[in-house]
Design a protein around this motif. Structure first.
Motif, PDB file in Angstrom:
ATOM      1  N   ALA A  67      51.881 129.757 114.920  1.00 13.65           N
ATOM      2  CA  ALA A  67      52.976 130.522 115.496  1.00 13.65           C
ATOM      3  C   ALA A  67      54.275 130.047 114.849  1.00 13.65           C
ATOM      4  CB  ALA A  67      53.022 130.334 117.009  1.00 13.65           C
ATOM      5  N   GLY A  68      55.069 130.994 114.380  1.00 12.39           N
ATOM      6  CA  GLY A  68      56.279 130.624 113.662  1.00 12.39           C
ATOM      7  C   GLY A  68      56.101 130.638 112.161  1.00 12.39           C
ATOM      8  N   GLY A  69      54.854 130.822 111.699  1.00 11.56           N
ATOM      9  CA  GLY A  69      54.594 130.927 110.282  1.00 11.56           C
ATOM     10  C   GLY A  69      54.581 129.592 109.570  1.00 11.56           C
ATOM     11  N   PRO A  70      54.394 129.602 108.250  1.00 11.33           N
ATOM     12  CA  PRO A  70      54.328 128.351 107.490  1.00 11.33           C
ATOM     13  C   PRO A  70      55.562 127.473 107.636  1.00 11.33           C
ATOM     14  CG  PRO A  70      53.497 130.166 106.175  1.00 11.33           C
ATOM     15  CD  PRO A  70      54.077 130.776 107.417  1.00 11.33           C
ATOM     16  N   ALA A  71      56.720 128.065 107.882  1.00  7.11           N
ATOM     17  CA  ALA A  71      57.947 127.266 108.025  1.00  7.11           C
ATOM     18  C   ALA A  71      57.859 126.299 109.192  1.00  7.11           C
ATOM     19  CB  ALA A  71      59.152 128.191 108.197  1.00  7.11           C
ATOM     20  N   ALA A  72      56.995 126.602 110.174  1.00  7.19           N
ATOM     21  CA  ALA A  72      56.860 125.742 111.356  1.00  7.19           C
ATOM     22  C   ALA A  72      55.668 124.795 111.237  1.00  7.19           C
ATOM     23  CB  ALA A  72      56.702 126.608 112.602  1.00  7.19           C
ATOM     24  N   ALA A  73      55.014 124.765 110.092  1.00  9.78           N
ATOM     25  CA  ALA A  73      53.774 124.007 109.957  1.00  9.78           C
ATOM     26  C   ALA A  73      54.017 122.502 109.899  1.00  9.78           C
ATOM     27  CB  ALA A  73      53.020 124.452 108.711  1.00  9.78           C
ATOM     28  N   VAL A  74      53.109 121.756 110.499  1.00 12.52           N
ATOM     29  CA  VAL A  74      53.136 120.299 110.417  1.00 12.52           C
ATOM     30  C   VAL A  74      52.220 119.802 109.308  1.00 12.52           C
ATOM     31  CG1 VAL A  74      53.694 120.043 112.854  1.00 12.52           C
ATOM     32  CG2 VAL A  74      51.288 120.025 112.134  1.00 12.52           C
ATOM     33  N   GLY A  75      51.419 120.684 108.742  1.00 12.63           N
ATOM     34  CA  GLY A  75      50.511 120.314 107.673  1.00 12.63           C
ATOM     35  C   GLY A  75      49.660 121.498 107.276  1.00 12.63           C
ATOM     36  N   VAL A  76      48.914 121.323 106.200  1.00 14.51           N
ATOM     37  CA  VAL A  76      47.959 122.317 105.732  1.00 14.51           C
ATOM     38  C   VAL A  76      46.574 121.688 105.779  1.00 14.51           C
ATOM     39  CG1 VAL A  76      47.239 123.817 103.836  1.00 14.51           C
ATOM     40  CG2 VAL A  76      49.677 123.344 104.189  1.00 14.51           C
ATOM     41  N   LEU A  77      45.617 122.413 106.334  1.00 17.48           N
ATOM     42  CA  LEU A  77      44.238 121.950 106.399  1.00 17.48           C
ATOM     43  C   LEU A  77      43.366 122.869 105.555  1.00 17.48           C
ATOM     44  CD1 LEU A  77      43.808 121.226 110.238  1.00 17.48           C
ATOM     45  CD2 LEU A  77      44.690 119.708 108.431  1.00 17.48           C
ATOM     46  N   ILE A  78      42.673 122.293 104.579  1.00 17.75           N
ATOM     47  CA  ILE A  78      41.734 123.038 103.754  1.00 17.75           C
ATOM     48  C   ILE A  78      40.343 122.767 104.293  1.00 17.75           C
ATOM     49  CG2 ILE A  78      40.777 123.306 101.443  1.00 17.75           C
ATOM     50  CD1 ILE A  78      43.503 122.433 100.343  1.00 17.75           C
ATOM     51  N   MET A  79      39.699 123.799 104.821  1.00 12.03           N
ATOM     52  CA  MET A  79      38.434 123.657 105.527  1.00 12.03           C
ATOM     53  C   MET A  79      37.247 123.935 104.603  1.00 12.03           C
ATOM     54  SD  MET A  79      39.644 122.841 108.386  1.00 12.03           S
ATOM     55  CE  MET A  79      40.452 123.197 109.941  1.00 12.03           C
ATOM     56  N   LEU A  80      36.319 122.976 104.546  1.00 15.90           N
ATOM     57  CA  LEU A  80      35.115 123.115 103.738  1.00 15.90           C
ATOM     58  C   LEU A  80      33.908 123.243 104.669  1.00 15.90           C
ATOM     59  CD1 LEU A  80      35.729 120.396 100.990  1.00 15.90           C
ATOM     60  CD2 LEU A  80      36.540 122.761 101.077  1.00 15.90           C
ATOM     61  N   PRO A  81      33.325 124.438 104.796  1.00 14.21           N
ATOM     62  CA  PRO A  81      32.166 124.618 105.671  1.00 14.21           C
ATOM     63  C   PRO A  81      30.918 124.011 105.062  1.00 14.21           C
ATOM     64  CG  PRO A  81      32.640 126.650 104.508  1.00 14.21           C
ATOM     65  CD  PRO A  81      33.747 125.691 104.159  1.00 14.21           C
ATOM     66  N   GLY A  82      29.880 123.923 105.853  1.00 13.75           N
ATOM     67  CA  GLY A  82      28.635 123.308 105.407  1.00 13.75           C
ATOM     68  C   GLY A  82      27.649 124.317 104.834  1.00 13.75           C
ATOM     69  N   ARG A  83      26.366 123.918 104.831  1.00 11.16           N
ATOM     70  CA  ARG A  83      25.267 124.711 104.291  1.00 11.16           C
ATOM     71  C   ARG A  83      25.582 125.167 102.861  1.00 11.16           C
ATOM     72  NH1 ARG A  83      21.147 126.108 107.332  1.00 11.16           N
ATOM     73  NH2 ARG A  83      20.778 128.032 106.150  1.00 11.16           N
ATOM     74  N   THR A  84      25.448 126.447 102.570  1.00  7.56           N
ATOM     75  CA  THR A  84      25.672 126.957 101.217  1.00  7.56           C
ATOM     76  C   THR A  84      27.148 127.120 100.883  1.00  7.56           C
ATOM     77  OG1 THR A  84      25.614 129.276 101.910  1.00  7.56           O
ATOM     78  CG2 THR A  84      23.502 128.228 101.346  1.00  7.56           C
ATOM     79  N   GLY A  85      28.004 127.013 101.893  1.00  6.80           N
ATOM     80  CA  GLY A  85      29.430 127.235 101.686  1.00  6.80           C
ATOM     81  C   GLY A  85      29.833 128.687 101.723  1.00  6.80           C
ATOM     82  N   ASN A  86      28.882 129.593 101.844  1.00  7.81           N
ATOM     83  CA  ASN A  86      29.150 131.030 101.836  1.00  7.81           C
ATOM     84  C   ASN A  86      29.396 131.509 103.259  1.00  7.81           C
ATOM     85  OD1 ASN A  86      29.257 133.771 101.449  1.00  7.81           O
ATOM     86  ND2 ASN A  86      27.176 133.989 100.655  1.00  7.81           N
ATOM     87  N   ILE A  87      30.626 131.899 103.555  1.00  6.67           N
ATOM     88  CA  ILE A  87      30.949 132.384 104.900  1.00  6.67           C
ATOM     89  C   ILE A  87      30.908 133.913 104.961  1.00  6.67           C
ATOM     90  CG2 ILE A  87      32.297 130.339 105.422  1.00  6.67           C
ATOM     91  CD1 ILE A  87      34.834 132.042 105.079  1.00  6.67           C
TER      92      ILE A  87
END
Length: 304
Positions: A67-87
């Motif tokens: 909420a508030g967009g990237p300007a209000a962000a406290v950080g960026v999280l890059i999420m790596l799923p499991g299994r084959t990685g295909n979502i």
């Protein structure tokens, strides 16, 4: 030069075959407070040779802003799923079950990180939920046994570069973390081989593979070379033999390169599992305790 394609879509519910109505209703209620009304689907042109098929190769991911967009962000999280990685971040025909809700985006993934992305965004993070690159999707097992491969590491590094340089409105020096779950342990190789700003500012491993003999296990990763803050997180109620919480303290001892590290847990069976004990909709995937888990992980990240 990195090329990017961006499209905005109305997010529909996340479909998983076999989820009961109770689970679907709970999920919508749990994510409603996140106030995320759109997901941005970003596609990057990958600047490497394909591991299968012919070029071009692209890397797509969902960007979910707080909420508030990237300007209000406290950080960026890059999420790596499991299994084959295909979502399955692809359009599907209207006749396909489950149907796409808007004709544009279908995410047929029950992965803990993917289905919890709005909860993390509600904690103030810009969340990038990665699909596997298009060439890995041509392999029978996708990213299985490829978490530490040069190609996958390159893909994640390219997304880190996007997070640091291409998110409009993001405050300067916003920390970028890589968060993996289960088999999605590529962040260990990324962080072990690359210091910030090329690499991440921190890494989190939730329900990590922690047994010997698996190429994607954290025991196979260069843990001693990771210099950034590192959290190993698990559910003591999980019975997944390849990722038991009892094996995590041994991993923590191998993190000799960082002074900021921790092993934290929940101990909650959550909802009755809808999948086997090493799959997403079970205690291994924090099924039914997503808000609790997201809050604990987010609190640790913000503190470091």
């Amino acid at each position: 030069m990195m090329q990017m394609n961006r499209r905005f879509v109305r997010p529909g519910p996340i479909f998983v075959r076999g989820i009961f109505l109770l689970a679907a209703v709970w999920f919508l209620a749990a994510t409603s407070f996140a106030q995320i009304t759109v997901d941005s689907v970003i596609t990057l042109s990958v600047t490497r040779s394909p591991v299968a098929g012919s070029p071009p190769v692209t890397q797509s991911f969902i960007q979910s802003d707080p909420a508030g967009g990237p300007a209000a962000a406290v950080g960026v999280l890059i999420m790596l799923p499991g299994r084959t990685g295909n979502i399955q971040l692809t359009p599907v025909p209207p006749t396909t079950f489950p149907p796409a809700t808007d004709g544009t985006l279908d995410v047929n993934s029950g992965n803990f990180l993917v289905r919890s992305r709005w909860l993390f965004a509600a904690q103030g993070f810009v969340v990038l939920s990665l699909d596997s690159a298009t060439d890995f999707q041509l392999l029978p097992n996708g990213l299985t046994d490829e978490q530490g491969s040069a190609a996958h590491v390159t893909d994640v590094l390219q997304v880190i570069n996007y997070a640091r340089t291409m998110i409009s409105g993001l405050p300067p020096n916003t920390p970028v973390w890589v968060v993996g779950t289960s088999r999605g342990m590529g962040g260990a190789w990324v962080a072990g081989q690359n210091s910030p700003p090329i690499g991440p500012d921190g890494v989190v491993f939730t329900s990590p593979l922690n047994t010997s003999g698996d190429a994607d296990s954290l025991l196979s990763a260069p843990l001693s070379t990771i210099m950034v803050p590192t959290l190993i997180f698990n559910n003591k109620a999980s019975t997944c033999a390849d990722a038991l919480a009892s094996a995590d303290p041994a991993l923590l001892k191998l993190l000799t390169g960082t002074k900021v590290k921790a092993n934290e847990n929940v101990n909650n069976a959550g909802f009755p599992p809808l999948t086997s004990d090493c799959e997403a909709l079970s205690p291994h995937g924090y099924f039914g305790i997503e808000p609790l888990t997201v809050t604990k992980v987010s609190t640790w990240i913000k503190a470091h």
